[in-house]
Design a protein around this motif. Structure first.
Motif, PDB file in Angstrom:
ATOM      1  N   ALA A  48      -8.934 -19.176  19.183  1.00 32.54           N
ATOM      2  CA  ALA A  48     -10.189 -19.415  19.896  1.00 32.54           C
ATOM      3  C   ALA A  48     -11.391 -19.107  19.016  1.00 32.54           C
ATOM      4  O   ALA A  48     -12.373 -19.865  18.977  1.00 32.54           O
ATOM      5  CB  ALA A  48     -10.224 -18.555  21.181  1.00 32.54           C
ATOM      6  N   GLU A  49     -11.318 -18.009  18.249  1.00 34.54           N
ATOM      7  CA  GLU A  49     -12.417 -17.638  17.363  1.00 34.54           C
ATOM      8  C   GLU A  49     -12.625 -18.684  16.275  1.00 34.54           C
ATOM      9  O   GLU A  49     -13.757 -19.054  15.951  1.00 34.54           O
ATOM     10  CB  GLU A  49     -12.134 -16.273  16.742  1.00 34.54           C
ATOM     11  N   ALA A  50     -11.511 -19.189  15.702  1.00 35.05           N
ATOM     12  CA  ALA A  50     -11.613 -20.189  14.640  1.00 35.05           C
ATOM     13  C   ALA A  50     -12.218 -21.500  15.153  1.00 35.05           C
ATOM     14  O   ALA A  50     -12.879 -22.219  14.396  1.00 35.05           O
ATOM     15  CB  ALA A  50     -10.231 -20.453  14.046  1.00 35.05           C
ATOM     16  N   LEU A  51     -12.000 -21.795  16.436  1.00 38.15           N
ATOM     17  CA  LEU A  51     -12.518 -23.038  17.017  1.00 38.15           C
ATOM     18  C   LEU A  51     -13.891 -22.866  17.664  1.00 38.15           C
ATOM     19  O   LEU A  51     -14.523 -23.857  18.037  1.00 38.15           O
ATOM     20  CB  LEU A  51     -11.543 -23.558  18.075  1.00 38.15           C
ATOM     21  N   GLY A  52     -14.318 -21.619  17.815  1.00 40.19           N
ATOM     22  CA  GLY A  52     -15.596 -21.373  18.464  1.00 40.19           C
ATOM     23  C   GLY A  52     -15.550 -21.581  19.961  1.00 40.19           C
ATOM     24  O   GLY A  52     -16.544 -21.980  20.576  1.00 40.19           O
ATOM     25  N   VAL A  53     -14.382 -21.305  20.574  1.00 35.10           N
ATOM     26  CA  VAL A  53     -14.240 -21.425  22.020  1.00 35.10           C
ATOM     27  C   VAL A  53     -13.791 -20.085  22.578  1.00 35.10           C
ATOM     28  O   VAL A  53     -13.470 -19.158  21.833  1.00 35.10           O
ATOM     29  CB  VAL A  53     -13.226 -22.533  22.407  1.00 35.10           C
ATOM     30  N   ASP A  54     -13.749 -20.002  23.912  1.00 40.99           N
ATOM     31  CA  ASP A  54     -13.299 -18.778  24.554  1.00 40.99           C
ATOM     32  C   ASP A  54     -11.775 -18.754  24.611  1.00 40.99           C
ATOM     33  O   ASP A  54     -11.124 -19.810  24.672  1.00 40.99           O
ATOM     34  CB  ASP A  54     -13.873 -18.696  25.970  1.00 40.99           C
ATOM     35  N   ARG A  55     -11.200 -17.546  24.614  1.00 42.61           N
ATOM     36  CA  ARG A  55      -9.748 -17.434  24.695  1.00 42.61           C
ATOM     37  C   ARG A  55      -9.202 -18.117  25.948  1.00 42.61           C
ATOM     38  O   ARG A  55      -8.112 -18.699  25.935  1.00 42.61           O
ATOM     39  CB  ARG A  55      -9.339 -15.961  24.694  1.00 42.61           C
ATOM     40  N   THR A  56      -9.946 -18.054  27.048  1.00 41.45           N
ATOM     41  CA  THR A  56      -9.458 -18.670  28.283  1.00 41.45           C
ATOM     42  C   THR A  56      -9.283 -20.180  28.124  1.00 41.45           C
ATOM     43  O   THR A  56      -8.452 -20.788  28.809  1.00 41.45           O
ATOM     44  CB  THR A  56     -10.416 -18.388  29.451  1.00 41.45           C
ATOM     45  N   THR A  57     -10.067 -20.780  27.209  1.00 41.80           N
ATOM     46  CA  THR A  57      -9.906 -22.214  26.955  1.00 41.80           C
ATOM     47  C   THR A  57      -8.541 -22.497  26.347  1.00 41.80           C
ATOM     48  O   THR A  57      -7.844 -23.435  26.749  1.00 41.80           O
ATOM     49  CB  THR A  57     -11.021 -22.709  26.015  1.00 41.80           C
TER      50      THR A  57
END
Length: 483
Positions: free
Chosen positions: A25-34
């Protein structure tokens, strides 16, 4: 493709690429819930996210689309390290090439978490199966434990210094034994691989030492080892541990491979892999908050990525006995302990054989040692390594050399205590004081121990009480054989 299968395969590919849900999620710039919703199958990544996701997961755009959208494709796991495993299983099971890969993909659809089985339940079940007369048990204060390790009185309290004189395991050049891979075993191995994919377990065809002869006595560890394949162990003998935790009637693999104590002690007739594990104790000076001078004792919580004792408590270091690149010199138990100290506590990733072949000509050369190991090596009086006991673990038939690593110089912890950090094999480290007998007694009673771990812990504490002087306030430790 159903959402369940999509969830399992996407999660497996993510683990194979080395990501947790958080790090992806961090590498993609999204939230873990995504990421969680992707793996649950309730949502799919937006088109603009997919190219970067494909690169991170080391997949082509078509492969990722097939995985996410349900278009049929060959099962791919993102685990190049498993290619050799699939070929190995196809060959031994007599399957056509590619069969094991397909079978594992089918198993992934319905793979379920393993049933958690407590240490005591395992020891008791094996006592009923084998009779229990030779299984190691102990009283530590008011705590009574029985383990799955079979041993003899002459194999305990060895007080064997792991020096050139006392550490006398030798290499033999015989051919490694292997258990027969019948249909039941092959099917179980495929399920084992499905769990390895789902759980991110590391499997590498590294060499290990197979024990063919053992004669430990007080002050001396003698025996012979041969070189075997870790895959041979992981997909045969290690299946016995999995079988103990599976629901169903009976133990058919155990009935075929290790049905009685005669088969357990027939080292030349089976693949007996194993290793060394040690209670680590480092002297600390008195402290106004902590109290009087003591030893700090380290205990690890094993990660889910390891083959042996995943998710259980164990002493640290703990490793399979095997060579780095000198099969004869590395046959000594002390060689494995020094390597495991470097790898599991002192930060040396270059001696981790699960990552592939070791490239250095002499990986344990003084110039390559970590700062803590180099400091210890400068003066042998600063520390000691001893073998405290030996036994055969009924769980998978492994040999277990229980050891004790004691650092006597208080300067070590002052210099290097802040640098000690467990590697990927541990989910976490705990520290205990050798003067806190109440906490140690409670620790021994914890049912999440591995059986070999508590064997080494008990033997290590027993020896530390003998040599530790005023630094040690441990309850009385007495061993016994049988229930």
């Amino acid at each position: 493709m159903g959402t369940g299968r999509r969830r399992v395969e996407l999660a497996a590919v993510r683990r194979g690429a080395g990501f947790t849900q958080e790090s992806l999620a961090e590498a993609l710039g999204v939230d873990r819930t995504t990421v969680i919703t992707w793996e649950a199958g309730s949502h799919a990544p937006m088109p603009h996210v997919r190219p970067r996701l494909a690169r991170l997961l080391e997949r082509s755009s078509d492969e990722l689309d097939s995985l996410l959208d349900g278009r049929p494709k060959a099962v791919e796991f993102g685990r190049p390290d498993l290619d050799a495993v699939f070929s190995w299983l196809d060959r031994l099971a007599g399957w056509d090439r590619g069969t094991s890969r397909r079978r594992v993909g089918e198993e992934l659809v319905d793979v379920a978490p393993r049933r958690a089985v407590g240490r005591a339940e395992i020891a008791d079940r094996l006592a009923r199966y084998y009779g229990g007369d030779s299984q190691f048990g102990a009283w530590v204060g008011s705590v009574d434990v029985l383990t799955s390790v079979v041993t003899w009185p002459e194999w305990l309290d060895l007080r064997c210094e792991l020096s050139p004189h006392g550490d006398r395991l030798e290499l033999s050049m015989g051919a490694a034994a292997r258990w027969a891979m019948d249909k039941r075993a092959a099917d179980t191995a495929a399920r084992r691989l499905a769990h390895a994919v789902a759980e991110g377990t590391r499997l590498t065809d590294a060499p290990v030492y197979r024990l063919v002869e053992a004669d430990p006595t007080k002050g001396l560890v003698r025996g012979q080892v041969e070189v075997a394949s870790f895959l041979d162990y992981a997909l045969t003998a290690d299946l016995l541990e999995r079988e103990l935790g599976e629901s169903g009637d009976g133990l058919p693999l155990r009935d075929a491979w290790m049905p009685d104590l005669e088969a357990v002690f027939d080292l030349r007739g089976r693949l007996c892999a194993g290793g060394a594990l040690a209670l680590f104790a480092a002297a600390r000076p008195a402290d106004p908050f902590r109290g009087e001078a003591d030893y700090v004792l380290l205990v690890q919580e094993r990660s889910g990525q390891v083959v042996n004792a995943a998710g259980r408590l164990a002493v640290i270091p703990k490793g399979f006995h095997g060579p780095l690149n000198d099969v004869r010199a590395d046959s000594r138990i002390g060689a494995t302990l020094r390597r495991e100290l470097e790898e599991e506590l002192f930060g040396r990733g270059d001696v981790d054989v699960t990552g592939g072949p070791v490239r250095a000509a002499d990986p344990m050369h003084r110039e390559r040692l970590s700062a803590p190991m180099r400091w210890l090596s400068e003066d042998p009086a600063r520390w000691r390594m001893e073998c405290t006991g030996f036994g055969l673990n009924l769980v998978s038939g492994n040999y277990e050399f229980a050891c004790l690593v004691v650092i006597e110089d208080e300067e070590f912890w002052e210099r290097f205590g802040g640098q000690i950090e467990a590697n990927w094999e541990s989910a976490g480290l705990r520290q205990y004081s050798s003067r806190d007998g109440e906490s140690l007694e409670k620790l021994i009673a914890d049912d999440t121990w591995s059986n070999e771990g508590v064997f080494a812990m008990v033997q290590g504490l027993r020896r530390l009480r003998e040599i530790g002087g005023d630094r040690v306030r441990v309850p009385p430790v007495e061993w016994r054989l049988g229930g």
